[in-house]
Design a protein around this motif. Structure first.
Motif, short mmCIF file in Angstrom:
data_model
loop_
_atom_site.label_atom_id
_atom_site.label_comp_id
_atom_site.label_asym_id
_atom_site.label_seq_id
_atom_site.Cartn_x
_atom_site.Cartn_y
_atom_site.Cartn_z
N SER A 1 -7.57 -1.73 -5.78
CA SER A 1 -7.50 -1.11 -4.42
C SER A 1 -7.10 -2.35 -3.55
CB SER A 1 -8.57 -0.49 -4.19
OG SER A 1 -9.76 -1.12 -3.93
N GLU A 2 -6.62 -1.74 -2.46
CA GLU A 2 -6.14 -2.90 -1.44
C GLU A 2 -7.48 -3.51 -0.85
OE1 GLU A 2 -3.78 -2.72 3.17
OE2 GLU A 2 -3.93 -0.69 1.72
N SER A 3 -8.33 -2.78 -0.55
CA SER A 3 -9.67 -3.48 0.11
C SER A 3 -10.27 -4.45 -0.90
CB SER A 3 -10.46 -2.27 0.37
OG SER A 3 -10.97 -1.65 -0.92
N VAL A 4 -10.40 -3.95 -2.06
CA VAL A 4 -10.90 -5.00 -3.19
C VAL A 4 -10.11 -6.32 -3.16
CG1 VAL A 4 -11.57 -5.50 -5.40
CG2 VAL A 4 -12.31 -3.36 -4.35
N LYS B 1 -7.99 -7.54 -1.21
CA LYS B 1 -7.96 -8.27 0.14
C LYS B 1 -9.42 -9.25 0.12
CE LYS B 1 -5.30 -5.47 3.11
NZ LYS B 1 -5.13 -4.61 4.52
N GLU B 2 -10.23 -8.57 -0.28
CA GLU B 2 -11.63 -9.08 -0.45
C GLU B 2 -11.73 -10.25 -1.11
OE1 GLU B 2 -14.71 -6.24 -1.46
OE2 GLU B 2 -14.35 -5.23 0.58
N ASN B 3 -10.85 -10.57 -2.36
CA ASN B 3 -10.83 -11.51 -3.39
C ASN B 3 -9.56 -11.93 -3.69
OD1 ASN B 3 -13.68 -10.90 -5.05
ND2 ASN B 3 -12.56 -8.81 -4.78
N THR B 4 -8.76 -12.28 -2.34
CA THR B 4 -7.81 -12.83 -2.24
C THR B 4 -7.31 -14.20 -3.08
OG1 THR B 4 -7.27 -12.04 -0.31
CG2 THR B 4 -5.78 -13.67 -0.81
N ASP C 1 2.38 -0.89 3.82
CA ASP C 1 2.05 -1.91 4.34
C ASP C 1 2.11 -3.14 3.28
OD1 ASP C 1 0.58 -4.04 5.79
OD2 ASP C 1 -1.64 -3.30 5.24
N PHE D 1 0.84 -6.15 2.05
CA PHE D 1 -0.37 -7.16 2.43
C PHE D 1 -0.50 -8.21 1.57
CE2 PHE D 1 -1.85 -4.04 -0.60
CZ PHE D 1 -2.55 -4.54 -1.54
N SER E 1 0.80 -1.13 -0.05
CA SER E 1 0.09 0.00 -0.08
C SER E 1 1.03 1.18 -0.06
CB SER E 1 -0.90 0.10 1.16
OG SER E 1 -0.22 0.33 2.28
#
Length: 268
Positions: free
Chosen positions: A98-101, A103-106, A13, A15, A9
């Motif tokens: 994006s980071e959040s997306v 992480k949601e679809n790892t 970070d 991730f 990020s």
């Protein structure tokens, strides 16, 4: 060629990481973090960093750093282009990169990275081909996979991978055949106080959306192709014909893709 990929990020970070040839310690990223601190602005970080045993090649997209690690010297632009393909694929699959997306679809992200790179070398980088192997995530599919223990990976090899046109699926059919080409240009200019142009240049791209049945073979010509400098084409373009005739001849991928980018200098 590419041994590892780290997603970082803009705050520093780390991730997500993916290794192909062998596991490389996260400590290799310390060289990158040091360069990031010195640069101040994330966009000013050097895209290529040399360490005692590795080369770090990165891009910055959507407030994320895509950091690749290689152990041998490779053409940097080749790796940079692949990293942009990874970011474009995430954008196409998830609607945003994006980071959040991510992480949601790892799980889907790891499946995509596994197919896009084979033993460190790019394999499948076209979204329309990848979608035959890995189905884009949906809420219903996620629920079904959770209940059944299934995955988004298809059970068959994409038909395009077996042809000499690996960027296009075989057997594409549309009720309405259509093709759109958008020319997008950015003009940078310097004007003096009298309004006279001192300097001007154009950076342009041609974005395509092609929905044609079968295996179409298209030709695109320009009124004055000699104006175009530093052209960069999608792999579907027959470069030898462009060199000899300045005509773009190609079998397009199915769906959205960037056909070419170019530059027009102030002298022209």
């Amino acid at each position: 060629m590419i041994h590892s990929l780290f997603l970082i990020s803009h705050t520093g970070d780390l991730f997500l990481e993916k290794h192909w040839k062998s596991v490389i310690s996260r400590s290799v990223c310390d060289y990158f973090f040091e360069a990031k601190e010195k640069a101040g602005d994330p966009e000013n970080v050097a895209p290529v960093l040399q360490t005692p045993h590795h080369y770090l090649i990165s891009i910055y997209r959507g407030k994320l750093f895509f950091l690749s690690v290689t152990q041998t010297e490779v053409p940097p632009l080749f790796v940079i282009e692949f990293l942009h393909r990874v970011a474009d694929t995430f954008q196409d699959y998830f609607g945003e990169c994006s980071e959040s997306v991510i992480k949601e679809n790892t799980v889907t992200v790891y499946e995509l990275l596994e197919e896009m790179l084979d033993n460190g070398f790019p394999l499948a980088t076209e979204s329309n081909v990848l979608k035959e192997m890995i189905r884009p995530p949906t809420i219903l599919r996620s629920v079904v996979n959770t209940l059944t223990g299934g995955s988004n990976v298809g059970g068959m090899l994409p038909t395009g991978q077996l042809s000499n046109v690996p960027w296009r699926r075989i057997g594409v059919k549309y009720t309405n055949n259509e093709a759109y080409f958008d020319v997008i240009e950015e003009i940078d200019a310097i004007l003096d106080k009298s309004g006279t142009t001192v300097f001007a240049e154009i950076q342009g791209v041609i974005e395509a959306c092609v929905k044609l049945s079968g295996m179409p073979d298209l030709t695109l010509s320009f009124m004055n192709p000699r104006l175009l400098d530093d052209v960069s084409f999608h792999p579907c373009v027959r470069f030898k014909r462009w060199e000899s005739e300045r005509v773009m001849s190609f079998i397009p991928p199915d769906g959205n893709f960037r056909l070419m980018s170019y530059h027009i200098s102030s002298q022209k």
